[in-house]
Design a protein around this motif. Structure first.
Motif, short mmCIF file in Angstrom:
data_model
loop_
_atom_site.label_atom_id
_atom_site.label_comp_id
_atom_site.label_asym_id
_atom_site.label_seq_id
_atom_site.Cartn_x
_atom_site.Cartn_y
_atom_site.Cartn_z
N ASP A 261 0.80 -1.23 0.00
CA ASP A 261 0.00 0.00 0.00
C ASP A 261 0.83 1.28 0.00
OD1 ASP A 261 -2.52 1.19 -0.11
OD2 ASP A 261 -2.48 1.59 2.04
N PRO A 262 1.66 1.49 -1.00
CA PRO A 262 2.45 2.73 -1.05
C PRO A 262 1.55 3.94 -1.21
CG PRO A 262 2.59 1.55 -3.14
CD PRO A 262 1.89 0.62 -2.18
N VAL A 263 1.95 5.06 -0.60
CA VAL A 263 1.19 6.29 -0.74
C VAL A 263 1.67 7.12 -1.93
CG1 VAL A 263 0.61 6.41 1.71
CG2 VAL A 263 2.72 7.48 0.89
N ALA A 264 2.80 6.71 -2.52
CA ALA A 264 3.35 7.40 -3.68
C ALA A 264 4.08 6.38 -4.55
CB ALA A 264 4.29 8.52 -3.25
N SER A 265 4.48 6.79 -5.73
CA SER A 265 5.16 5.89 -6.65
C SER A 265 6.57 5.57 -6.15
CB SER A 265 5.25 6.51 -8.04
OG SER A 265 6.06 5.74 -8.90
N ASN A 266 6.95 4.29 -6.24
CA ASN A 266 8.31 3.88 -5.90
C ASN A 266 9.28 4.08 -7.05
OD1 ASN A 266 8.51 2.86 -3.11
ND2 ASN A 266 6.95 1.38 -3.76
N ASP A 267 8.81 4.71 -8.12
CA ASP A 267 9.68 4.96 -9.28
C ASP A 267 10.48 6.24 -9.14
OD1 ASP A 267 8.74 2.66 -10.52
OD2 ASP A 267 7.08 3.72 -11.51
N THR A 268 10.18 7.04 -8.12
CA THR A 268 10.91 8.29 -7.92
C THR A 268 11.51 8.33 -6.52
OG1 THR A 268 9.00 9.50 -7.03
CG2 THR A 268 9.26 9.46 -9.44
N GLU A 270 11.46 10.87 -4.53
CA GLU A 270 10.50 11.53 -3.64
C GLU A 270 9.42 10.57 -3.19
OE1 GLU A 270 11.43 12.58 -6.61
OE2 GLU A 270 12.60 14.38 -6.15
N GLY A 271 8.93 9.74 -4.13
CA GLY A 271 7.89 8.77 -3.80
C GLY A 271 8.37 7.75 -2.78
N LYS A 272 9.59 7.25 -2.98
CA LYS A 272 10.15 6.29 -2.02
C LYS A 272 10.27 6.90 -0.63
CE LYS A 272 12.78 3.27 -5.12
NZ LYS A 272 14.12 2.72 -5.47
N ALA A 273 10.64 8.17 -0.57
CA ALA A 273 10.77 8.84 0.72
C ALA A 273 9.44 8.88 1.47
CB ALA A 273 11.31 10.25 0.53
N GLN A 274 8.35 9.07 0.73
CA GLN A 274 7.03 9.08 1.36
C GLN A 274 6.59 7.69 1.81
OE1 GLN A 274 3.90 11.51 -0.62
NE2 GLN A 274 5.51 12.08 -2.10
N ASN A 275 7.05 6.67 1.10
CA ASN A 275 6.64 5.30 1.43
C ASN A 275 7.40 4.72 2.62
OD1 ASN A 275 4.76 5.25 -0.66
ND2 ASN A 275 6.26 4.51 -2.15
N ARG A 276 8.56 5.27 2.93
CA ARG A 276 9.33 4.80 4.10
C ARG A 276 8.72 5.44 5.35
NH1 ARG A 276 13.64 6.18 0.54
NH2 ARG A 276 14.02 8.08 1.76
N ARG A 277 7.67 4.83 5.87
CA ARG A 277 6.88 5.51 6.89
C ARG A 277 6.34 4.53 7.92
NH1 ARG A 277 3.59 3.74 2.99
NH2 ARG A 277 1.35 3.41 3.40
N VAL A 278 5.86 5.10 9.01
CA VAL A 278 5.00 4.39 9.96
C VAL A 278 3.73 5.22 10.10
CG1 VAL A 278 4.64 3.76 12.37
CG2 VAL A 278 6.79 3.18 11.24
N ALA A 279 2.58 4.57 9.93
CA ALA A 279 1.30 5.24 10.06
C ALA A 279 0.75 5.00 11.46
CB ALA A 279 0.32 4.73 9.01
N VAL A 280 0.45 6.09 12.16
CA VAL A 280 -0.18 6.01 13.48
C VAL A 280 -1.64 6.38 13.30
CG1 VAL A 280 -0.18 6.87 15.84
CG2 VAL A 280 1.99 6.60 14.61
N ASN A 281 -2.52 5.38 13.39
CA ASN A 281 -3.94 5.57 13.15
C ASN A 281 -4.69 5.73 14.47
OD1 ASN A 281 -4.03 4.83 10.11
ND2 ASN A 281 -2.95 3.11 11.05
N ILE A 282 -5.49 6.77 14.58
CA ILE A 282 -6.35 6.98 15.75
C ILE A 282 -7.70 6.36 15.44
CG2 ILE A 282 -7.40 8.66 17.28
CD1 ILE A 282 -5.21 10.63 16.48
N LEU A 283 -8.09 5.36 16.24
CA LEU A 283 -9.31 4.62 15.99
C LEU A 283 -10.26 4.72 17.18
CD1 LEU A 283 -7.75 1.31 14.59
CD2 LEU A 283 -8.44 3.33 13.31
N VAL A 284 -11.54 4.78 16.88
CA VAL A 284 -12.58 4.73 17.90
C VAL A 284 -13.65 3.77 17.43
CG1 VAL A 284 -14.35 6.00 19.16
CG2 VAL A 284 -12.15 7.09 18.69
N SER A 285 -14.03 2.83 18.28
CA SER A 285 -15.07 1.87 17.92
C SER A 285 -16.36 2.60 17.55
CB SER A 285 -15.34 0.91 19.09
OG SER A 285 -16.53 0.20 18.86
N LYS A 286 -17.00 2.15 16.49
CA LYS A 286 -18.25 2.77 16.06
C LYS A 286 -19.34 2.64 17.14
CE LYS A 286 -17.47 2.12 11.12
NZ LYS A 286 -17.91 1.45 9.87
N ALA A 287 -19.23 1.60 17.95
CA ALA A 287 -20.25 1.37 18.97
C ALA A 287 -20.17 2.37 20.12
CB ALA A 287 -20.15 -0.06 19.51
#
Length: 291
Positions: A261-268, A270-287
């Motif tokens: 699931d890259p967020v940018a193209s790995n052909d550039t 700049e794109g590779k720099a964006q893909n080298r990441r950790v995503a911190v997701n804030i989640l709340v149960s729908k219930a």
């Protein structure tokens, strides 16, 4: 704050399912009316009276001194004594290659185990405890860096997970991406600031949990990228807990997704720099969202 793609949301839910199963077992168990087993006392077991006991499979749901409580999938609880003769081993991979003679400190809360026991009257003594390296790694990651007392953590976990054990759908309230240099898992000053800002934002939301997912760019082989993505996720989890004050029981099981699931193209570059990441997701149960 990037918008999550449909594929990324799917990957997030896969990670949630991987971490939610043991939590659901513990939550269902904690919801029972019966009082929790007392694991605070030691029981002497004369060797002459020991006979072969049952094999117990489940999740470590409490630890105190030389005793642990194991909760099985059906909700039953067993209190088991550990002594110097207890053999603790971790298997690794398809062929069971691993290491023996782990310390009792490896038996962390939330860790799935298989326990062979000896019995003396109504008491159980662990003769052998088997676990998986991957489970130990995850449990260590979550527990690392906190000096919080177990009793305090258990009470908070019961209050939160007791309401969420049956829930498998979450609202994504926000995602913070922190980036890394090629082949590295070192947090920059900017990343550290962004992580604590994310923790502060999540802390202001009722019932919020954090899900941490590590990624790489397309450089390197599959096995190396998987290991690197897990290492990056682990580094972020540790910093969130140690420096940003985020509580371990409000952290869903972290995971590494390599170059998925890259967020940018790995052909550039700049794109590779964006893909080298950790995503911190804030989640709340729908219930419970909005409660």
């Amino acid at each position: 704050m990037p918008i999550m793609s449909k594929n990324q949301k799917y990957l997030v839910m896969l990670a949630l399912l991987a971490g939610a199963a043991p939590a659901a077992v513990v939550a269902q168990d904690q919801a029972q009316d019966a009082p929790p087993a007392d694991v605070s006392a030691s029981v002497a077991m004369p060797a002459a009276e020991l006979t072969e006991g049952p094999e117990i499979k489940g999740i470590i749901s409490a630890r105190s001194g030389d005793r642990m409580q194991v909760t099985a999938a059906d909700g039953s609880k067993s209190v088991i004594t550990i002594n110097d003769d207890t053999k603790i081993s971790a298997s690794k991979g398809l062929f069971g290659l691993g290491r023996d003679h782990l310390a009792a400190t490896s038996l962390l809360n939330g860790l799935p185990v298989t326990v062979k026991t000896l019995q003396a009257g109504e008491g159980l003594l662990a003769s052998k405890i088997a676990l998986q390296n991957k489970d130990l790694k995850t449990a260590s990651m979550i527990n690392n860096g906190t000096a919080q007392r177990f009793d305090e953590q258990t009470a908070a976990t019961e209050a939160l997970r007791g309401r969420m054990g049956e829930i498998d759908q979450y609202n994504v309230k926000g995602t913070t991406n922190v980036n890394f240099d090629t082949g590295k898992a070192v947090l920059s000053d900017q990343a550290k600031n962004d992580l604590c800002a994310a923790a502060t934002s999540a802390n202001g939301m009722s019932n919020a949990l954090l899900l941490v997912v590590g990624y790489t760019d397309s450089t390197g082989g599959e096995e190396l990228n998987q290991e690197l993505s897990e290492k990056r996720a682990s580094r972020v989890v540790n910093y969130l807990q140690q420096a940003c004050g985020w509580k371990p029981y409000r952290m869903l099981t972290p995971t590494g997704m390599a170059e998925a699931d890259p967020v940018a193209s790995n052909d550039t570059v700049e794109g590779k720099a964006q893909n080298r990441r950790v995503a911190v997701n804030i989640l709340v149960s729908k219930a419970v969202d909005g409660l």
